[in-house]
Scaffold this motif. Structure first.
Motif, PDB file in Angstrom:
ATOM      1  N   THR A  88     -35.364 -26.270 -19.237  1.00 25.91           N
ATOM      2  CA  THR A  88     -34.424 -26.907 -18.475  1.00 25.91           C
ATOM      3  C   THR A  88     -35.012 -27.409 -16.961  1.00 25.91           C
ATOM      4  N   VAL A  89     -34.765 -28.486 -16.664  1.00 30.93           N
ATOM      5  CA  VAL A  89     -34.986 -28.860 -15.353  1.00 30.93           C
ATOM      6  C   VAL A  89     -33.708 -29.380 -14.694  1.00 30.93           C
ATOM      7  N   TYR A  90     -33.623 -29.250 -13.346  1.00 32.98           N
ATOM      8  CA  TYR A  90     -32.273 -29.399 -12.615  1.00 32.98           C
ATOM      9  C   TYR A  90     -32.545 -30.398 -11.641  1.00 32.98           C
ATOM     10  N   LEU A  91     -31.517 -31.003 -11.068  1.00 34.32           N
ATOM     11  CA  LEU A  91     -31.521 -31.943  -9.948  1.00 34.32           C
ATOM     12  C   LEU A  91     -30.162 -31.490  -9.172  1.00 34.32           C
ATOM     13  N   GLN A  92     -30.506 -30.702  -7.832  1.00 33.23           N
ATOM     14  CA  GLN A  92     -29.490 -30.248  -7.139  1.00 33.23           C
ATOM     15  C   GLN A  92     -29.185 -31.578  -6.020  1.00 33.23           C
ATOM     16  N   MET A  93     -28.188 -32.400  -6.082  1.00 38.41           N
ATOM     17  CA  MET A  93     -27.716 -33.210  -5.175  1.00 38.41           C
ATOM     18  C   MET A  93     -26.894 -33.107  -4.188  1.00 38.41           C
ATOM     19  N   ASN A  94     -27.188 -32.926  -2.803  1.00 38.67           N
ATOM     20  CA  ASN A  94     -26.218 -32.723  -1.813  1.00 38.67           C
ATOM     21  C   ASN A  94     -26.000 -33.908  -1.027  1.00 38.67           C
ATOM     22  N   ASN A  95     -24.962 -33.952  -0.110  1.00 38.84           N
ATOM     23  CA  ASN A  95     -24.728 -34.986   0.655  1.00 38.84           C
ATOM     24  C   ASN A  95     -24.657 -36.273   0.126  1.00 38.84           C
TER      25      ASN A  95
END
Length: 123
Positions: free
Chosen positions: A77-84
């Protein structure tokens, strides 16, 4: 055969956060590179971020400091945390995996692709 399934896309207001996840099945990865790309309406698909476990992370300039790519130790599993998030982050986000072991921003270096998940950022 490798399947990649992305989840987590939705409608969010500008300034908000989302975390996308991409689950890989069908083949054991061992140090392979995985990446996120996105395609905005009317535009070509573009690189967002890529990594291989333990080393080598690339992040596109416009998302540096806002987006973070990470990977589980199992490499499934690969994640992409996207803020702002901003309205120009709107698009379909695709997960990609490579049979190779180096990290590149070019689409052509990735062999497997998910179907994408829609992220819409409202102003």
């Amino acid at each position: 055969q490798v399947q990649l399934v992305e989840v987590g896309g939705t409608l969010v207001q500008a300034g908000g956060s989302l975390r996308l996840a991409c689950a890989a099945s069908g083949r054991a990865f061992n140090g392979n590179a995985m990446a996120w790309f996105r395609q905005a309406p009317g535009k070509e698909r573009e690189f967002v971020a890529a990594m291989k476990l333990g080393e080598q992370i690339l992040v596109e300039e416009s998302v540096k400091g806002r987006f973070t790519i990470s990977m589980e130790n199992t490499q499934k599993t690969v994640y992409l945390q996207m803020n702002n998030l901003r309205p120009d982050d709107t698009g379909i986000y695709y997960c990609a995996a490579s049979r190779g072991f180096a990290v590149f921003p070019e689409e052509s270096m990735y062999d497997y692709w998910g179907q994408g998940t829609q992220v819409t950022v409202s102003s």
